[in-house]
Design an enzyme around this catalytic site. Structure first.
Site, PDB file in Angstrom:
ATOM      1  N   ALA A   1      48.735  38.361  37.423  1.00 47.47           N
ATOM      2  CA  ALA A   1      49.009  39.731  36.679  1.00 47.47           C
ATOM      3  C   ALA A   1      47.555  39.389  36.019  1.00 47.47           C
ATOM      4  CB  ALA A   1      49.597  39.222  35.593  1.00 47.47           C
TER       5      ALA A   1
ATOM      6  N   GLY B   1      52.148  35.169  37.564  1.00 44.20           N
ATOM      7  CA  GLY B   1      52.655  36.819  38.545  1.00 44.20           C
ATOM      8  C   GLY B   1      52.831  36.842  39.595  1.00 44.20           C
TER       9      GLY B   1
ATOM     10  N   GLU C   1      55.988  34.308  40.940  1.00 49.65           N
ATOM     11  CA  GLU C   1      57.184  35.135  39.737  1.00 49.65           C
ATOM     12  C   GLU C   1      57.105  35.995  40.704  1.00 49.65           C
ATOM     13  OE1 GLU C   1      54.971  35.491  35.813  1.00 49.65           O
ATOM     14  OE2 GLU C   1      57.269  35.024  34.951  1.00 49.65           O
TER      15      GLU C   1
ATOM     16  N   GLU D   1      49.581  30.121  33.546  1.00 49.32           N
ATOM     17  CA  GLU D   1      49.683  30.815  32.138  1.00 49.32           C
ATOM     18  C   GLU D   1      49.695  29.859  30.808  1.00 49.32           C
ATOM     19  OE1 GLU D   1      51.944  30.752  34.218  1.00 49.32           O
ATOM     20  OE2 GLU D   1      52.356  33.377  34.823  1.00 49.32           O
TER      21      GLU D   1
HETATM   22  C1  3H9 Z   1      50.088  35.883  34.753  1.00 45.80           C
HETATM   23  O1  3H9 Z   1      50.299  36.181  35.960  1.00 45.80           O
HETATM   24  C2  3H9 Z   1      51.183  36.291  34.013  1.00 45.80           C
HETATM   25  C3  3H9 Z   1      52.209  36.908  34.370  1.00 45.80           C
HETATM   26  O2  3H9 Z   1      53.734  35.623  33.869  1.00 45.80           O
HETATM   27  C4  3H9 Z   1      52.981  37.935  34.251  1.00 45.80           C
HETATM   28  C5  3H9 Z   1      53.580  38.307  32.787  1.00 45.80           C
HETATM   29  C6  3H9 Z   1      53.920  39.657  33.163  1.00 45.80           C
HETATM   30  N1  3H9 Z   1      42.917  38.580  36.760  1.00 45.80           N
HETATM   31  O3  3H9 Z   1      37.761  32.404  39.475  1.00 45.80           O
HETATM   32  P1  3H9 Z   1      36.705  33.364  40.767  1.00 45.80           P
HETATM   33  C7  3H9 Z   1      38.882  37.390  38.824  1.00 45.80           C
HETATM   34  S1  3H9 Z   1      48.659  35.493  33.775  1.00 45.80           S
HETATM   35  C8  3H9 Z   1      42.333  39.502  36.930  1.00 45.80           C
HETATM   36  O4  3H9 Z   1      35.380  32.760  40.781  1.00 45.80           O
HETATM   37  P2  3H9 Z   1      37.165  31.686  43.249  1.00 45.80           P
HETATM   38  C9  3H9 Z   1      37.692  36.922  37.980  1.00 45.80           C
HETATM   39  O5  3H9 Z   1      37.438  36.936  36.612  1.00 45.80           O
HETATM   40  C10 3H9 Z   1      47.477  35.261  35.414  1.00 45.80           C
HETATM   41  N2  3H9 Z   1      40.205  39.175  37.212  1.00 45.80           N
HETATM   42  O6  3H9 Z   1      37.511  32.613  42.263  1.00 45.80           O
HETATM   43  C11 3H9 Z   1      36.464  36.901  39.204  1.00 45.80           C
HETATM   44  O7  3H9 Z   1      35.809  37.757  38.613  1.00 45.80           O
HETATM   45  P3  3H9 Z   1      34.379  38.374  38.667  1.00 45.80           P
HETATM   46  C12 3H9 Z   1      48.221  34.070  36.391  1.00 45.80           C
HETATM   47  C13 3H9 Z   1      41.460  37.483  38.251  1.00 45.80           C
HETATM   48  O8  3H9 Z   1      38.222  31.923  43.788  1.00 45.80           O
HETATM   49  C14 3H9 Z   1      37.282  36.472  40.919  1.00 45.80           C
HETATM   50  O9  3H9 Z   1      38.053  37.150  40.458  1.00 45.80           O
HETATM   51  N3  3H9 Z   1      46.639  33.770  36.926  1.00 45.80           N
HETATM   52  C15 3H9 Z   1      42.312  37.368  37.961  1.00 45.80           C
HETATM   53  O10 3H9 Z   1      36.885  30.384  42.143  1.00 45.80           O
HETATM   54  C16 3H9 Z   1      36.835  36.385  41.465  1.00 45.80           C
HETATM   55  O11 3H9 Z   1      37.485  34.451  40.861  1.00 45.80           O
HETATM   56  C17 3H9 Z   1      45.863  32.623  36.699  1.00 45.80           C
HETATM   57  O12 3H9 Z   1      45.933  32.621  35.589  1.00 45.80           O
HETATM   58  C18 3H9 Z   1      43.620  37.522  36.847  1.00 45.80           C
HETATM   59  N4  3H9 Z   1      44.505  36.945  37.196  1.00 45.80           N
HETATM   60  O13 3H9 Z   1      39.335  31.355  42.213  1.00 45.80           O
HETATM   61  C19 3H9 Z   1      45.147  32.783  37.831  1.00 45.80           C
HETATM   62  N5  3H9 Z   1      41.936  36.160  38.813  1.00 45.80           N
HETATM   63  O14 3H9 Z   1      34.238  37.644  40.165  1.00 45.80           O
HETATM   64  C20 3H9 Z   1      43.610  33.161  37.522  1.00 45.80           C
HETATM   65  C21 3H9 Z   1      40.704  35.808  38.996  1.00 45.80           C
HETATM   66  O15 3H9 Z   1      34.110  39.578  38.027  1.00 45.80           O
HETATM   67  N6  3H9 Z   1      42.830  32.875  38.441  1.00 45.80           N
HETATM   68  N7  3H9 Z   1      39.474  37.234  38.941  1.00 45.80           N
HETATM   69  O16 3H9 Z   1      34.012  36.945  37.884  1.00 45.80           O
HETATM   70  C22 3H9 Z   1      41.880  31.870  39.186  1.00 45.80           C
HETATM   71  O17 3H9 Z   1      42.703  30.441  38.478  1.00 45.80           O
HETATM   72  C23 3H9 Z   1      40.981  32.049  39.949  1.00 45.80           C
HETATM   73  O18 3H9 Z   1      40.264  33.033  40.325  1.00 45.80           O
HETATM   74  C24 3H9 Z   1      41.292  31.839  41.658  1.00 45.80           C
HETATM   75  C25 3H9 Z   1      40.185  31.723  42.471  1.00 45.80           C
HETATM   76  C26 3H9 Z   1      41.634  30.003  41.163  1.00 45.80           C
HETATM   77  C27 3H9 Z   1      42.502  32.671  41.744  1.00 45.80           C
END
Ligand code: 3H9
Length: 704
Positions: free
Chosen positions: A61, A107, A110, A130
């Site tokens: 999400a 998400g 999910e 999460e």
């Molecule tokens: C969820 O899903 C809740 C559900 O249960 C539904 C409930 C209803 N949202 O990390 P990076 C941005 S909670 C918004 O540098 P990488 C990040 O800020 C979510 N933005 O790249 C960055 O922006 P900027 C559960 C996001 O290759 C850019 O993308 N999911 C999100 O080193 C690049 O990210 C997580 O917790 C997001 N969800 O790593 C996963 N994700 O360029 C969180 C990333 O402006 N994300 N951004 O600085 C990660 O673990 C890593 O970003 C990922 C990529 C491994 C995906």
């Protein structure tokens, strides 16, 4: 348009396209819903593939959206829509295949498990991270996942948040197929097969037998016990257990409502706000104000480290572990041998703990080349200086390095306090000089302070940040002041700890109050690990020029311990006593006597100090000095200070860092405390002008 629609061989290919990571923000869920509905109504379509554009399937999400959820009711309302939408997807009459590459996180997973089948590339990863954001899966993950992979795996995934490789997810039943080849081709083929067989499958309809429920409830009880010792103040992992357990004894629908209620409570919690703050803060920290995004970074192929002591050895390990060949130099063979023995021991222990294979240990060790000369330095792209913390010695080293390295070589200093500009001048190449301040143990701690000298060139800064990430660190660019950001703030933290001790708190009481607040170790336990001699030598050095690290009185107790040769764990005694071969901290009445003696000398009347006062004094000192650091421009942004203190000194992440924490308790409260302390203890407690201004304007360090 977030989802494109294309029909190939009677299969609708729905491509989610919301760069950079296809996060499910406003409009994306709806676009998927509409595209699946359209596919179901399309006479030219027999089956559906859902795939991500770009580098990943779906990273979850959109974390930004959670900010808008102010109350649990907001969250309940929003999640009702998401659950209903996933149910509609699952009810698709035509087979629906999720095609996963990159990550299916949160998400994203999910969404995938609401599809009928999943195919993943062999290098993809799935996960429910999460909890790392202080929430639980809120889109059915705690209900569908246990049905697909069993309670034990679901519990593990939802409580530790770690990514699970596709190959493991296949074994666990989370994905149904993996492919090393072209994902889309494989997914279309599968979709056509499923259509011809008329096969669909709904995870929510997988029954939970009474035996599975019984075993699951027991697994939940065991997990709660484990979390009691491992979750360190975090509530979300326990909440995830509650949600999973709730689903074992309820229908899918009731379990889903229960999940939503728990999610709604978590998402508005301070823990979640703090962890989400840090998620973005860590990424923001890598951005350098005033530096064009296109600033070229240099390619680092070979490195050298000068000084094979604790820090130098740890830094060399960091380079080698990232696959970068590194020369490790010390003045004589004996020092080098000692350093190498420690490095070997560290890798051996990683192998013994199963964190590293013997083969990888050998490969990594082979990347470290010990030397007592400067041979080979001419080929190094970067040299990190990690000699003894002495300005004259470091200046000498920088002058020598300029003579033996190429013009383009980066000269980085691991100094924790000294002036980077003075080293730049000594080298004659100030634009190539930068601080790379690692934290001990350098091969473990994540923080890297990149210290920007007056003349450090933009490309050296850009390279430092990129290299920091390659080394697995969290790089934060800071200004060149005494102690930079981390140690400058630490000085205030230690000042208060020392004074509290003289006022009447005991060493174990202060450490326990601080660990109770959430740090992994208290100030005295930490100093016993780092070495009391290190701080004492810096104090002595400063005293020669009439300076102190933090204004105001400083407890002289550490100087007494230093004079007694009590340097900490390494000498078997420091703030605590240690039995030979043990790290168990044994309180020592002698230290309390010394504290009482020093208090008498300073005319301090000893009193009972409460744990609340200990935490308040320490956190107020950090917030006040943090505000000064920010205002003086030594940190680029408030959130950098939070990242630095969380990663450098283990400030509890669920409190968001010293400035975020200050804001959660209220800046007016913090300011009132500073004023109270000034009245009680003296004028050295001065409110930071920024703190006063923010309070006067009714603002915080962060917009809420
Ligand atoms: C969820 O899903 C809740 C559900 O249960 C539904 C409930 C209803 N949202 O990390 P990076 C941005 S909670 C918004 O540098 P990488 C990040 O800020 C979510 N933005 O790249 C960055 O922006 P900027 C559960 C996001 O290759 C850019 O993308 N999911 C999100 O080193 C690049 O990210 C997580 O917790 C997001 N969800 O790593 C996963 N994700 O360029 C969180 C990333 O402006 N994300 N951004 O600085 C990660 O673990 C890593 O970003 C990922 C990529 C491994 C995906």
């Amino acid at each position: 348009m977030f989802v494109s629609y294309e029909v190939t061989s009677r299969v609708a290919v729905l491509t989610i396209d919301n760069p950079p990571v296809n996060a499910l923000g406003a409009g994306v869920w709806e676009a998927i819903d509409e595209a699946v509905a359209r596919s179901n109504g399309d006479p030219d379509v027999d089956a559906i593939v859902l795939i991500g554009a770009g580098r990943t399937f779906v990273a979850g999400a959109d974390i930004n959206v959670f900010k808008q959820l102010r109350t649990p009711d907001d969250a309940m309302a929003r999640s009702a829509g998401t659950h209903a939408m996933l149910r509609r997807l699952e009810d698709s009459r035509k087979p629906l295949i999720a095609a996963i590459h990159g990550q299916a996180f949160g998400g994203g997973l999910e969404l995938a498990i609401a599809c009928h089948f999943r195919v993943a590339t062999t290098d993809a990863v799935v996960g429910q991270p999460e909890v790392l954001l202080g929430i639980i899966p809120g889109a059915g993950g705690t209900q569908r996942l246990p049905r697909l992979c069993g309670v034990a795996t679901a519990l593990q995934m939802c409580t530790d948040g770690k990514p699970v490789p596709a190959t493991q997810a296949l074994k666990a039943g989370i994905v149904d197929y993996t492919t090393p080849g072209d994902l889309l081709t494989r997914a279309i083929g599968l979709a056509a097969d499923k259509a011809s067989l008329g096969e669909t499958r709904k995870a929510r309809e997988i029954a939970i037998s009474p035996e599975m429920a019984q075993a699951g409830v027991e697994a939940c009880a065991t997990m709660r016990k484990t979390l009691a010792t491992t979750s360190r103040g975090l509530r979300a992992p326990l909440a995830a257990v509650d949600a999973i357990e709730g689903g074992l004894t309820r229908s899918f629908d009731d379990g889903s409502v229960h999940e939503r209620q728990i999610f709604a409570r978590c998402v508005v919690s301070t823990e979640s706000r703090a962890l989400r703050h840090l998620f973005f803060a860590e990424r923001e920290a890598a951005k350098i104000a005033g530096l064009p995004a296109a600033t070229p970074a240099l390619d680092i192929r070979r490195a050298a480290v000068v000084g094979a002591g604790t820090m130098g050895g740890g830094i060399a390990m960091t380079y080698a572990s990232a696959g970068i060949p590194v020369l490790l130099k010390d003045v004589d063979q004996a020092a080098l041998d000692r350093g190498l023995a420690t490095i070997r021991r560290n890798y051996e222990s990683a192998v013994a703990k199963g964190r590293m294979s013997a083969e990888s240990r050998d490969r990594t060790l082979a990347l470290i080349s010990p030397t007592t000369s400067f041979d080979g330095f001419a080929e190094a792209d970067i040299v990190v200086e990690a000699v003894f913390e002495d300005l004259a010695l470091k200046k000498e080293t920088f002058a020598a390095l300029a003579a033996v390295t190429g013009e383009q070589c980066i000269l980085a200093s691991n100094t924790s306090t000294l002036d980077i500009d003075a080293l730049g001048t000594a080298s004659g190449r100030p634009h190539r000089v930068v601080g790379h301040h690692f934290f001990s143990p350098a091969n473990v701690m994540k923080l890297l302070e990149v210290v920007r000298g007056r003349e450090t060139s933009p490309s050296i800064l850009a390279t430092s940040v990129q290299l920091g990430k390659r080394l697995g660190k969290i790089p934060v660019v800071v200004g060149n002041c005494f102690g930079f950001v981390a140690n400058r703030m630490l000085a205030y933290y230690m000042r208060e700890a020392g004074l509290l001790l003289e006022e009447g708190a005991s060493v174990p009481q202060i450490d326990a109050a601080v660990t109770g607040f959430g740090l992994p170790v208290g100030p005295f336990g930490m100093q016993d690990i780092a070495g009391i001699d290190v701080g004492a030598r810096i104090r002595q050095h400063l005293a020669k020029t009439g300076q102190t690290r933090a204004e105001g009185p400083q407890s002289a107790v550490p100087d007494r311990l230093f004079e007694m040769g009590r340097y900490g764990q390494k000498t078997g005694a420091g703030w605590y006593r240690y039995e030979t071969g043990s790290r168990e901290r044994i309180p020592d009445p002698l230290v309390e006597d010394i504290a009482a003696g020093e208090a008498r000398k300073r005319g301090v009347t000893r009193r009972t100090v409460t744990d609340d006062e200990i935490v308040a004094r320490i956190t107020t000192a950090l917030a006040n000095e943090g505000a000064r650091v920010l205002e003086q421009g030594f940190a680029q942004r408030a959130s950098d200070i939070d990242v630095i203190y969380c990663h450098g000194f283990g400030f509890p992440r669920y409190r968001g860092g010293p400035l975020f924490y200050a804001q959660t308790i209220g800046l007016p409260v913090v300011l009132a405390r500073v004023r109270e302390y000034r009245a009680r203890f003296g004028d050295y407690w001065q409110p930071a002008p920024l703190l006063e201004r923010l309070v006067a304007e009714g603002r915080g360090f962060y917009d809420d």
